[in-house]
Design a protein around this motif. Structure first.
Motif, PDB file in Angstrom:
ATOM      1  N   CYS A 121     -31.039   0.855  33.446  1.00  0.00           N
ATOM      2  CA  CYS A 121     -29.711   1.312  33.825  1.00  0.00           C
ATOM      3  C   CYS A 121     -29.753   1.806  35.267  1.00  0.00           C
ATOM      4  N   MET A 122     -28.834   1.309  36.053  1.00  0.00           N
ATOM      5  CA  MET A 122     -28.772   1.691  37.463  1.00  0.00           C
ATOM      6  C   MET A 122     -27.369   2.180  37.760  1.00  0.00           C
ATOM      7  N   GLY A 123     -27.273   3.098  38.697  1.00  0.00           N
ATOM      8  CA  GLY A 123     -25.978   3.609  39.100  1.00  0.00           C
ATOM      9  C   GLY A 123     -26.003   5.125  39.167  1.00  0.00           C
ATOM     10  N   SER A 124     -24.884   5.715  38.863  1.00  0.00           N
ATOM     11  CA  SER A 124     -24.751   7.166  38.917  1.00  0.00           C
ATOM     12  C   SER A 124     -24.487   7.715  37.524  1.00  0.00           C
ATOM     13  N   GLU A 125     -24.410   9.032  37.427  1.00  0.00           N
ATOM     14  CA  GLU A 125     -24.109   9.651  36.130  1.00  0.00           C
ATOM     15  C   GLU A 125     -22.753   9.203  35.600  1.00  0.00           C
ATOM     16  N   ASP A 126     -21.820   8.946  36.514  1.00  0.00           N
ATOM     17  CA  ASP A 126     -20.472   8.548  36.121  1.00  0.00           C
ATOM     18  C   ASP A 126     -20.376   7.082  35.703  1.00  0.00           C
ATOM     19  N   ARG A 127     -21.264   6.271  36.253  1.00  0.00           N
ATOM     20  CA  ARG A 127     -21.169   4.838  35.956  1.00  0.00           C
ATOM     21  C   ARG A 127     -22.560   4.205  35.986  1.00  0.00           C
ATOM     22  N   LEU A 128     -23.080   3.924  34.796  1.00  0.00           N
ATOM     23  CA  LEU A 128     -24.375   3.264  34.671  1.00  0.00           C
ATOM     24  C   LEU A 128     -24.177   1.835  34.198  1.00  0.00           C
ATOM     25  N   ASN A 129     -24.920   0.915  34.773  1.00  0.00           N
ATOM     26  CA  ASN A 129     -24.906  -0.484  34.352  1.00  0.00           C
ATOM     27  C   ASN A 129     -26.333  -0.915  34.078  1.00  0.00           C
ATOM     28  N   TYR A 130     -26.522  -1.658  32.998  1.00  0.00           N
ATOM     29  CA  TYR A 130     -27.828  -2.239  32.705  1.00  0.00           C
ATOM     30  C   TYR A 130     -27.962  -3.490  33.552  1.00  0.00           C
ATOM     31  N   THR A 131     -29.078  -3.623  34.262  1.00  0.00           N
ATOM     32  CA  THR A 131     -29.278  -4.773  35.127  1.00  0.00           C
ATOM     33  C   THR A 131     -30.761  -5.116  35.232  1.00  0.00           C
ATOM     34  N   VAL A 132     -31.039  -6.258  35.788  1.00  0.00           N
ATOM     35  CA  VAL A 132     -32.410  -6.675  36.070  1.00  0.00           C
ATOM     36  C   VAL A 132     -32.509  -7.068  37.531  1.00  0.00           C
ATOM     37  N   LEU A 133     -33.640  -6.757  38.141  1.00  0.00           N
ATOM     38  CA  LEU A 133     -33.879  -7.051  39.550  1.00  0.00           C
ATOM     39  C   LEU A 133     -35.225  -7.727  39.707  1.00  0.00           C
ATOM     40  N   GLY A 134     -35.332  -8.589  40.678  1.00  0.00           N
ATOM     41  CA  GLY A 134     -36.611  -9.218  40.975  1.00  0.00           C
ATOM     42  C   GLY A 134     -36.439 -10.643  41.469  1.00  0.00           C
ATOM     43  N   GLU A 135     -37.507 -11.193  42.043  1.00  0.00           N
ATOM     44  CA  GLU A 135     -37.459 -12.543  42.604  1.00  0.00           C
ATOM     45  C   GLU A 135     -37.105 -13.584  41.546  1.00  0.00           C
TER      46      GLU A 135
END
Length: 90
Positions: free
Chosen positions: A7-21
């Protein structure tokens, strides 16, 4: 390849995401794919069972990748059981 998932983002708005090449590569290959196409890179094609058939495409120059990417279009994928092939995506 390795990816970072969470989960990335702030306390007010979190989104589940994936990062990488590998995530970026998958996204770029999806951009190239036509309707109902499955486009693979070398590593993914090599991980498929012998029952998969993929045809070589022209190397792709993709945004964010310095070197051209060897690409393949998945043509068919047969499933196997102990008694042999049971289906095809032809």
């Amino acid at each position: 390849g390795e990816v970072l998932a969470g989960c990335m983002g702030s306390e007010d708005r979190l989104n589940y995401t994936v990062l990488g090449e590998r995530v970026n590569l998958a996204s770029r290959l999806c951009d190239v794919a036509g309707r109902m196409d499955i486009i693979l890179d070398d590593a993914t094609r090599d991980a498929l069972p012998n029952t998969a058939q993929a045809e070589r495409m022209a190397e792709l120059r993709l945004k964010g990748f310095k070197d051209p990417i060897k690409a393949y279009r998945l043509v068919s994928l047969r499933q196997h059981t102990a008694s042999g092939a049971i289906g095809s995506s032809d």
